[in-house]
Scaffold this active site. Structure first.
Site, short mmCIF file in Angstrom:
data_model
loop_
_atom_site.label_atom_id
_atom_site.label_comp_id
_atom_site.label_asym_id
_atom_site.label_seq_id
_atom_site.Cartn_x
_atom_site.Cartn_y
_atom_site.Cartn_z
N ARG A 106 -3.59 6.49 1.45
CA ARG A 106 -3.94 8.00 1.73
C ARG A 106 -3.07 8.34 2.62
O ARG A 106 -2.84 10.04 3.30
CB ARG A 106 -5.09 7.52 2.26
CG ARG A 106 -6.53 7.55 1.28
CD ARG A 106 -7.94 6.60 1.77
NE ARG A 106 -7.92 5.28 2.52
CZ ARG A 106 -8.25 4.93 3.06
NH1 ARG A 106 -9.56 5.30 3.69
NH2 ARG A 106 -7.76 3.40 3.65
N ARG B 69 0.56 -0.91 0.04
CA ARG B 69 -0.35 0.15 -0.20
C ARG B 69 0.86 1.36 -0.17
O ARG B 69 0.57 2.32 0.65
CB ARG B 69 -0.81 -0.11 1.57
CG ARG B 69 -2.06 -1.21 1.28
CD ARG B 69 -3.43 -0.63 0.64
NE ARG B 69 -4.06 -2.22 -0.21
CZ ARG B 69 -4.91 -1.89 0.85
NH1 ARG B 69 -6.07 -0.79 1.92
NH2 ARG B 69 -5.82 -3.11 0.46
N ARG C 288 -6.27 11.06 -6.20
CA ARG C 288 -7.32 10.34 -5.49
C ARG C 288 -8.56 11.62 -5.94
O ARG C 288 -10.13 11.31 -6.43
CB ARG C 288 -8.11 9.55 -4.63
CG ARG C 288 -9.21 8.94 -4.39
CD ARG C 288 -8.71 8.51 -2.95
NE ARG C 288 -9.29 7.23 -2.42
CZ ARG C 288 -10.89 7.91 -2.11
NH1 ARG C 288 -10.60 9.19 -1.84
NH2 ARG C 288 -11.88 6.75 -1.14
N TYR D 199 -14.54 -12.08 0.00
CA TYR D 199 -15.49 -11.14 -0.72
C TYR D 199 -16.25 -11.16 -1.52
O TYR D 199 -17.77 -10.10 -1.24
CB TYR D 199 -14.27 -9.76 -1.10
CG TYR D 199 -13.20 -9.00 -0.28
CD1 TYR D 199 -13.70 -8.50 0.74
CD2 TYR D 199 -11.85 -10.08 -0.39
CE1 TYR D 199 -12.57 -7.98 1.45
CE2 TYR D 199 -11.03 -9.38 1.02
CZ TYR D 199 -11.66 -8.15 1.37
OH TYR D 199 -10.97 -8.16 2.56
N ASP E 45 -7.16 -3.13 -7.59
CA ASP E 45 -7.44 -3.87 -6.35
C ASP E 45 -7.79 -4.96 -6.63
O ASP E 45 -8.02 -5.61 -7.64
CB ASP E 45 -8.21 -2.69 -5.54
CG ASP E 45 -9.02 -3.29 -4.64
OD1 ASP E 45 -8.21 -3.26 -3.30
OD2 ASP E 45 -9.85 -3.87 -4.16
O1 1CP Z 1 0.17 0.54 -2.98
C1 1CP Z 1 -0.39 -0.70 -3.24
O2 1CP Z 1 -0.07 -2.57 -2.04
C2 1CP Z 1 -0.90 -1.01 -4.48
C3 1CP Z 1 -2.37 -0.79 -4.18
C4 1CP Z 1 -3.47 -1.90 -3.87
C5 1CP Z 1 -3.18 -3.23 -2.99
C6 1CP Z 1 -2.59 -4.22 -3.58
C7 1CP Z 1 -4.74 -1.32 -3.37
C8 1CP Z 1 -4.89 0.20 -3.06
N1 1CP Z 1 -5.80 -2.80 -3.15
C9 1CP Z 1 -4.21 -3.60 -3.08
C10 1CP Z 1 -4.95 -5.11 -2.20
C11 1CP Z 1 -5.62 -5.75 -1.67
N2 1CP Z 1 -7.46 -5.24 -1.41
C12 1CP Z 1 -5.97 -6.29 -0.45
C13 1CP Z 1 -5.08 -7.85 -0.64
C14 1CP Z 1 -4.09 -6.33 0.75
C15 1CP Z 1 -3.97 -6.33 1.83
O3 1CP Z 1 -4.73 -7.24 2.90
O4 1CP Z 1 -4.05 -5.20 2.42
C16 1CP Z 1 -7.39 -6.43 -0.20
C17 1CP Z 1 -7.90 -7.03 1.06
C18 1CP Z 1 -8.13 -5.68 -0.70
C19 1CP Z 1 -9.30 -5.04 -0.39
C20 1CP Z 1 -9.63 -3.59 0.00
N3 1CP Z 1 -9.92 -2.37 -0.78
C21 1CP Z 1 -9.79 -2.87 0.65
C22 1CP Z 1 -9.91 -3.56 2.21
C23 1CP Z 1 -11.56 -4.18 2.50
C24 1CP Z 1 -11.88 -5.26 4.05
O5 1CP Z 1 -12.58 -4.58 4.78
O6 1CP Z 1 -11.49 -6.13 4.05
C25 1CP Z 1 -10.06 -1.48 0.90
C26 1CP Z 1 -10.04 -0.69 2.21
C27 1CP Z 1 -9.70 -1.63 -0.43
C28 1CP Z 1 -9.19 -0.29 -1.29
C29 1CP Z 1 -7.93 0.09 -1.30
N4 1CP Z 1 -7.37 -0.58 -2.19
C30 1CP Z 1 -6.20 0.22 -2.20
C31 1CP Z 1 -6.01 1.70 -1.63
C32 1CP Z 1 -5.17 2.37 -2.06
C33 1CP Z 1 -7.60 1.26 -0.85
C34 1CP Z 1 -7.72 2.56 0.01
C35 1CP Z 1 -9.12 3.23 -1.28
C36 1CP Z 1 -8.76 4.85 -0.97
O7 1CP Z 1 -8.37 5.64 -1.50
O8 1CP Z 1 -9.73 5.11 -0.01
#
Ligand code: 1CP
Length: 342
Positions: free
Chosen positions: A27, A23, A36, A150, A73
């Protein structure tokens, strides 16, 4: 000279490990928040190749990481298979749910995913042309079990209860869902590699909730199938697998799946991992993300302890999970300095 990340993944023991952060585009960075906002919302950012490439590059410019990870994502694959996907501000993702064999049969075939996901391949192509020559480009997808949790629940869950319940109620429909995601993931990652990804990573964030035979059937077997298919299509492509919270099941995971590197979450002791996991090849990890919030002497001490513990074999320095929005960017610079001076 070959990129540091690729050398570590090929099994080379380096004096200083390559560094990147899960990540890393996110943010906690003001420039990410600005882009964003320009995109409008998170999904519009994911599907806008120019802006997605821009946020991927931001942490590279600011910190000089050894790798960039494609901004996208794991939930785009369910969307490409026909699930509805939206993000609730301040809460997280929501999807239409899969609770029966009938819901499953309404999904699209795996071959159809490219139609939705082609902007992501364009992001990869832009990045392949714009990254500095020493920076490796990582593509990624969610592992089938994590993606299925999910798709079944329609949201993130603390214990993956709905997915376990569906697996218990209709194991063959559940297995068919895992197969569909597996096929889609092979096509998706293959297209990322064709577009210029030099490494791919499989995120199995909820692997730790699979026990016994279920771990073999739904964490190990799909990863093995995906990795074998990718290596047949793209000989030599390195793969990082992240079976988060796998505990003892980290031992032998690389051998069982064919992964070139296993990513360790921060519940794993680095000295234990050196003896039990790194014996099979490269490991990635595993600083606790809270150090990026708290900083101070503990950040330096922990980053250096991990670096030294894993110095005897191939290692990629990373966090044990994603950096959180409340992290201080200055702590990232301090972490890099601590690792490089360990
Ligand atoms: O920078 C990076 O790592 C690349 C981008 C990336 C990756 C690899 C994002 C952007 N998401 C992911 C993978 C991801 N997404 C995973 C696997 C890794 C982990 O466990 O963190 C998972 C479970 C998700 C699903 C997801 N997407 C969640 C979790 C939800 C939950 O309740 O379990 C969330 C909050 C997101 C949104 C997201 N994805 C990425 C970002 C930067 C964000 C935040 C969104 C924003 O900007 O508001």
């Amino acid at each position: 000279m070959t990129k540091l990340l690729l050398r570590a993944l090929a099994g080379e023991t380096l004096p200083t490990p390559p560094i990147w952060m899960m990540r890393q585009a996110g943010r906690y960075l003001p420039e990410y928040r600005a882009t964003r906002a320009q995109a409008g919302d998170f999904l519009s950012l994911c599907y806008n190749p120019e802006l997605a490439a821009e946020v991927t590059l931001q942490p590279i410019r600011r910190f000089g990481f050894d790798a960039a990870i494609l901004f996208a994502d794991i939930l785009l694959v369910p969307q490409a298979l026909g699930a509805d996907l939206w993000f609730v501000q301040g809460e997280g993702p929501r999807l239409s749910t899969i609770t029966s064999a009938a819901d499953l049969s309404a999904l699209k075939p795996a071959d159809d995913v490219h139609e939705t996901l082609s902007p992501i391949y364009e992001t990869v192509r832009i990045l392949a042309g714009e990254l500095p020559p020493q920076t490796a480009l990582i593509g990624f997808a969610g592992a089938p079990w994590t993606v299925a949790t999910y798709m079944i629940a329609g949201r993130g869950t603390p214990d993956q209860g709905p997915a376990h319940a569906f697996k218990a109620a209709d194991r063959s429909a559940f297995a068919a869902l895992i197969d569909r995601i597996t096929e889609a993931t092979i096509l998706y990652l293959s297209a990322q590699i064709e577009a210029g990804a030099e490494v791919v990573k499989l995120f199995d964030s909820w692997a730790g909730s699979l026990a016994g035979d279920d771990f073999d059937a739904f964490a190990v077997a799909p990863a093995r199938r995906i990795i074998a298919a990718l290596k047949t299509r793209h000989p030599g492509i390195p793969v990082i697998a992240f079976p988060r919270e796998a505990g003892d099941r980290y031992v032998g995971f690389a051998r069982a799946t064919g992964a070139d590197c296993v990513a360790l979450d921060n519940s794993v002791d680095a000295e234990w991992a050196a003896r039990n996991v790194q014996v099979d090849g490269c490991v990635q990890g595993n600083l606790a993300p809270h150090h990026m919030v708290t900083g101070g002497p503990d950040l330096k001490a922990e980053a250096q302890r991990i670096t030294r513990a894993l110095r005897g074999g191939p290692h990629v320095f990373n966090l044990g999970h994603g950096i959180t929005p409340d992290a201080d960017p200055d702590n990232v610079a301090r972490m890099i300095e601590a690792v490089r001076s360990a």
